[in-house]
Motif scaffolding. Structure first.
Motif, PDB file in Angstrom:
ATOM      1  N   ALA A   1      -1.128   0.156  -6.041  1.00  0.00           N
ATOM      2  CA  ALA A   1      -0.881   0.386  -4.399  1.00  0.00           C
ATOM      3  C   ALA A   1      -1.157  -0.881  -3.523  1.00  0.00           C
ATOM      4  CB  ALA A   1      -1.421   1.678  -4.208  1.00  0.00           C
TER       5      ALA A   1
ATOM      6  N   ARG B   1       1.054  -1.205  -0.023  1.00  0.00           N
ATOM      7  CA  ARG B   1      -0.094  -0.112   0.058  1.00  0.00           C
ATOM      8  C   ARG B   1       0.936   1.182  -0.103  1.00  0.00           C
ATOM      9  NH1 ARG B   1      -5.412  -0.967   1.576  1.00  0.00           N
ATOM     10  NH2 ARG B   1      -5.669  -3.121   2.002  1.00  0.00           N
ATOM     11  N   ARG B   2       0.959   1.781  -1.142  1.00  0.00           N
ATOM     12  CA  ARG B   2       2.174   2.804  -1.151  1.00  0.00           C
ATOM     13  C   ARG B   2       1.441   4.136  -0.958  1.00  0.00           C
ATOM     14  NH1 ARG B   2       3.074  -0.129  -5.998  1.00  0.00           N
ATOM     15  NH2 ARG B   2       4.604  -1.619  -5.965  1.00  0.00           N
TER      16      ARG B   2
END
Length: 741
Positions: free
Chosen positions: A446, A195-196
Motif C-alpha cells: 500500500a 497508499r491504497r
C-alpha cells in the motif's frame, strides 16, 4: 527467591559507563530465569533530503491523500483469557510504581520520607479496597498460575549493549552509515508513492483505550491515583539521577507544541507523548513500564531499547515453544506475567542536540527526539528478534515470534526451519531476507514506491540488478542522467594516490572517459576528488567500487557545489564483476512499476541484513532500501513524521500478535471519530488522544487554557486537511465534554 533485576547502565564517578546489576529486590517474588545478555537495538543518525516541493508545504500535507483513502481493517480481540482481579492488579501496580520511584533515590533523608509515603499510600489503598467474597483466594490462585508460567517460560534479557558506530578510518572522510538515504529521498521525482485504500470497512469499536497524563516524576500518591484510574497505558519510568537526563534542570523555551520549560521536562513530555501514541495504537489491559534514561552512547548512536524479559507458553492459542517480548506477552495473557519489573529498557544519547517539539518541524542540524523515541519503543514492544545473527543461535535455543515470519528467499526457508549454519549465512544475505506477515506485506504493497534499480544491461552474462549507494553531492541520480557505457578511469600513481585506478589525480585517459561513465576504486582520497576528476575528463557519471567487502554499499559523503554529474557506489564484489567484463559493459537506472522499493518480488518487506553482521541492528529493522523511508529502519531519516505517521510498523506488530485499535482516538471517554491508526500507519486519532494530555499538562488547573489549546490544535489539523469537517466537530465536542464540572 527474588528474581534478578535487569542489568542496567549506571554512571561511575569518572563518567565511564559500565553494566551493573541492581541489588535491590522488588516487593514481589518472581520466577524469571536469567539468560545470556542480548544486544539491544540501536538507532543511528543519517542525513536526509527533502524535495523542494516537500519543503514548500506544511509537513502534514504529505499525508492528506493517504488519510482520505486509507480504510480501517476489522480487528480481532484476544480469546477467552482469565483476567486478574481488577482491585488486586491496581494495588500491585501501584506498589510497583511506588517501589520503582523509591529505588532511584540517593538521599537517605528523602529515602526515609518516601518510604513513609509509600507505606501510608499502600495502607490507604488497602483500607479503601472493597471487600469481595473469594477475592483473596482468586488472587492467590492467579498469583500461583502466573508464577508457574514464569518458571516454565520466562527469560530475563540482561543488559543493553549498544553497537557503537565509529568514524570511517579511511581517507574518504565519511561515516558510511550516515549517508544512506539520498537515493531514496531523491527518487521522489520519479517514484510514485502508493497508499491504497484497505479492503476493510468494518466500523466496530474497540474497547476503551485510556491514556493518562502520568507525570514521570510524580509522587507515590499521584502514581497510585493515576494507576487506579487508568489501565493499558505505556508508562516511562525515569531512572536518571537528579539534575541529569530526564531530570536536567536547564531552562529552555517551549518549542513545537511542547510546553516544557526545562530540558528535562521537555524530554519527559516527549517520552510520554510517544508512550501515549503507542498506547492509543495498541490494545492491552496491562500497563507497559518502560525504563528510561539518558547516557553517553558513543558516536552516532542516538538510542537503544529492547524487551527486558521474554515469555513462552504462557497462554492458550499462541505459538508453542516460542518467545514473546514482555509487553506483548502481558497483552495476550491479560495480566502482568512478571510484576515488579519494567517490560522495556530504553536509553538515549546525552551527546546529541535533539529537537523536542511535537510538530515534526525539525530545524536543520538537529535530530527529532520523538522519532527516535517512537523507534526505540517500537523495538521494546516487539519489533525485534531474539537471535544472535553472528552465531546463528536463538535465545536459549528457542525461536521467537518475530523470527517465525523471517524468510530467506535464497534458501527458501523460514529461520526456525534452518540449521545454525544456514541462519548464519542468511544473516549476511543482504536484500534476500523478508518478513512474511500478511499485515506487513499488505502495508508494504500500500505505501512503498515503485522499485528504482541500478542495472547492468550488457553483456547478458552479468545483466541484472545491483545494490548501490548514492552521493550527497552532484546531480541526483535518475534514469535520464545515468545510462551509458562504463570505462575504467586511469590516473597517475603518485603522492595523491598510489593506484592508477583510484581517481585521486587528473584522469589520464580522458578521450576514453569522455561521454562515458567512469569506474574508479575507493581509497586514499575523498569521493568528491574522484568524481570531480572524472567530471573534468568529460565523464557523464561515476561509479566508485568499494575496496573492502561488505553490503549494502554505503553512500558517498562530501560536498562540492561544482560537481554536476551523478555518482554511485557499488560493493567490492560487484565492482570486480563489472571490471571482469570490460570493455562492453553498459549500465542504467530503471523504474519498475510492477515491483516495490524495499520489498521482494512478492511484495514482502525486506529486513536489514548487512554483511558483516551489525550487532543490535541486523535482522530487527526494515531494510534501508525502503522508500518512502520507514520508522523502523536502522537509521533516522529527516523525512519521518512519527507524530502523525508510523507507516507499516504497526502492521508488523499486528502479525506478531498485537491487536491494533480499530476505533477512534479518544478524549476521556469520548470517541473523536478520527481513526487511531489506519491500515497504512496514519495515526491522527492517536495524535489527538496524545496531544490532549499535552494540553492538560500545559494548562495546569485552567479548563479555559486546556480548551483553547485543544481547539486550536484541532483547527490546525483541519486546516492541513488531516481531518474532515465532521471529525473536527466531533473532536471539539469531545473537548467540550472533557473536564466538565
Amino acid at each position: 527467591m527474588h528474581a534478578r533485576r535487569p542489568a542496567r547502565r549506571r554512571k561511575t564517578n569518572d563518567g565511564a559507563m559500565q553494566h551493573r546489576a541492581a541489588r535491590a529486590s522488588p516487593p514481589q517474588d518472581g520466577g524469571a530465569i536469567p539468560v545470556p545478555r542480548l544486544e539491544s537495538l540501536v538507532f543511528h543518525a543519517k542525513r536526509g533530503a527533502h524535495s523542494a516541493r516537500e519543503l514548500s508545504q506544511p509537513p502534514a500535507l504529505r499525508y492528506v491523500a493517504a488519510l482520505r483513502s486509507a480504510m480501517r481493517e476489522p480487528q480481532s480481540t484476544p480469546g477467552d483469557i482469565q483476567h486478574e482481579d481488577d482491585h488486586d492488579r491496581k494495588l500491585r501496580l501501584a506498589r510497583f510504581v511506588a517501589w520503582h520511584l523509591l529505588r532511584s533515590l540517593r538521599s537517605t533523608t528523602l529515602h526515609r520520607r518516601r518510604r513513609r509515603q509509600e507505606r501510608q499510600a499502600i495502607a490507604r489503598a488497602d483500607r479503601g479496597r472493597t471487600p469481595r467474597h473469594g477475592a483473596s483466594r482468586r488472587g492467590q490462585a492467579e498469583h500461583v498460575e502466573a508464577a508457574a508460567h514464569r518458571r516454565r517460560g520466562a527469560a530475563h534479557l540482561e543488559g543493553h549493549a549498544e553497537r557503537r558506530w565509529q568514524h570511517d578510518p579511511s581517507a574518504d572522510r565519511t561515516v558510511d552509515h550516515v549517508v544512506g538515504n539520498h537515493r531514496r529521498a531523491r527518487q521522489s521525482q520519479h517514484s510514485r508513492t502508493r497508499r491504497r485504500a484497505g479492503a476493510g470497512h468494518d466500523r466496530r469499536r474497540a474497547r476503551e483505550m485510556k491514556t493518562s497524563v502520568l507525570a514521570l516524576t510524580a509522587a507515590v500518591t499521584l502514581a497510585l491515583s493515576a494507576m487506579c484510574a487508568n489501565a493499558g497505558e505505556i508508562i516511562p519510568v525515569v531512572t536518571d539521577d537528579p539534575g541529569e537526563g530526564y531530570n536536567d534542570p536547564t531552562a529552555v523555551a517551549p518549542v513545537g507544541g511542547n510546553p516544557g520549560t526545562t530540558r528535562g521536562e521537555q524530554r519527559r513530555i516527549v517520552a510520554q507523548f510517544a508512550a501515549d501514541l503507542w498506547g492509543a495504537v495498541l490494545q492491552s489491559d496491562v500497563p507497559v513500564y518502560v525504563g528510561a534514561q539518558f547516557n553517553p552512547l558513543g558516536p552516532n548512536v542516538l538510542g537503544s531499547a529492547g524487551a527486558t524479559f521474554v515469555f513462552s507458553d504462557f497462554a492458550p492459542g499462541i505459538q508453542a515453544d516460542t518467545w514473546y517480548s514482555s509487553a506483548l506477552a502481558d497483552a495476550i495473557a491479560g495480566s502482568d506475567l512478571n510484576p515488579g519489573f519494567t517490560d522495556i529498557g530504553s536509553q538515549f544519547s546525552s551527546d546529541f542536540t535533539f529537537y523536542y517539539g511535537l510538530d515534526g518541524n525539525t530545524p536543520a542540524g538537529q535530530v527529532n527526539f520523538l522519532d527516535v523515541v517512537m523507534h526505540e519503543f517500537g523495538h521494546g514492544l516487539g519489533f525485534q528478534n531474539f537471535e544472535n545473527e553472528a552465531a546463528g543461535t536463538f535465545l536459549s535455543g528457542r525461536k521467537d515470534i518475530y523470527s517465525v515470519f523471517t524468510y530467506d528467499n535464497t534458501a527458501a526457508k523460514f529461520w526456525p526451519a534452518m540449521t545454525i549454519a544456514e541462519r548464519q549465512a542468511s544473516a549476511l544475505n543482504y536484500g534476500k531476507v523478508v518478513f512474511t506477515g500478511a499485515s506487513a506485506s499488505a502495508g508494504a504493497q500500500a505505501i512503498l514506491g515503485d522499485r528504482t534499480a541500478f542495472k547492468v544491461t550488457a553483456p547478458a552474462s552479468i545483466a541484472g540488478e545491483y545494490e548501490y549507494g548514492t552521493a550527497g553531492f552532484g546531480a541526483p541520480i535518475s534514469p535520464a542522467n545515468f545510462n551509458g557505457t562504463v570505462v575504467i578511469a586511469t590516473d597517475a600513481a603518485d603522492a595523491s594516490g598510489p593506484s592508477t585506478t583510484d581517481g585521486c589525480s587528473p584522469i589520464t585517459n580522458g578521450a576514453a572517459v569522455a561521454g562515458k561513465i567512469a569506474l574508479m576504486d575507493r581509497g586514499t582520497c575523498g569521493f568528491v576528488i574522484k568524481v570531480k576528476n572524472a567530471q573534468n575528463a568529460g565523464a557523464i557519471g561515476a561509479i566508485i567500487a568499494d575496496n573492502a567487502p561488505g553490503t549494502p554499499p554505503p553512500g558517498l559523503g562530501g560536498a562540492d557545489p561544482t560537481i554536476t554529474i551523478p555518482s554511485i557506489r557499488v560493493t567490492l564484489a560487484d565492482g570486480n564483476t563489472i571490471k571482469g567484463k570490460l570493455p562492453g559493459v553498459t549500465v542504467g537506472l530503471t523504474v519498475d512499476p510492477t515491483k516495490l522499493q524495499g520489498a521482494d518480488d512478492a511484495g514482502r518487506p525486506r529486513l536489514f541484513m548487512p554483511n558483516p553482521v551489525q550487532g543490535g541492528s541486523s535482522g530487527s529493522h526494515y531494510d534501508t532500501a525502503t522508500f518512502p523511508n520507514t520508522l523502523m529502519e536502522p537509521a533516522i531519516n529527516s523525512d519521518l513524521l512519527s507524530t502523525l505517521d508510523i507507516d507499516i510498523t504497526p502492521n508488523l506488530l499486528k502479525d506478531t500478535g498485537w491487536t491494533l485499535n480499530p476505533g477512534g482516538g479518544k478524549i476521556g471517554d469520548c470517541d473523536t471519530g478520527v481513526p487511531a491508526v489506519t491500515n497504512v500507519g496514519i495515526i491522527v486519532g492517536a495524535h489527538i488522544q496524545a496531544y490532549n494530555n499535552v494540553c492538560l499538562t500545559g494548562a495546569g488547573n485552567s479548563r479555559a487554557k486546556y480548551m483553547r489549546c485543544m481547539n486550536d490544535h484541532i483547527q490546525s489539523l483541519y486546516a492541513d486537511g488531516l481531518i474532515t469537517r465532521n471529525q473536527q466537530v466531533s473532536a471539539r465536542t469531545c473537548v467540550a465534554r472533557f473536564l466538565q464540572p
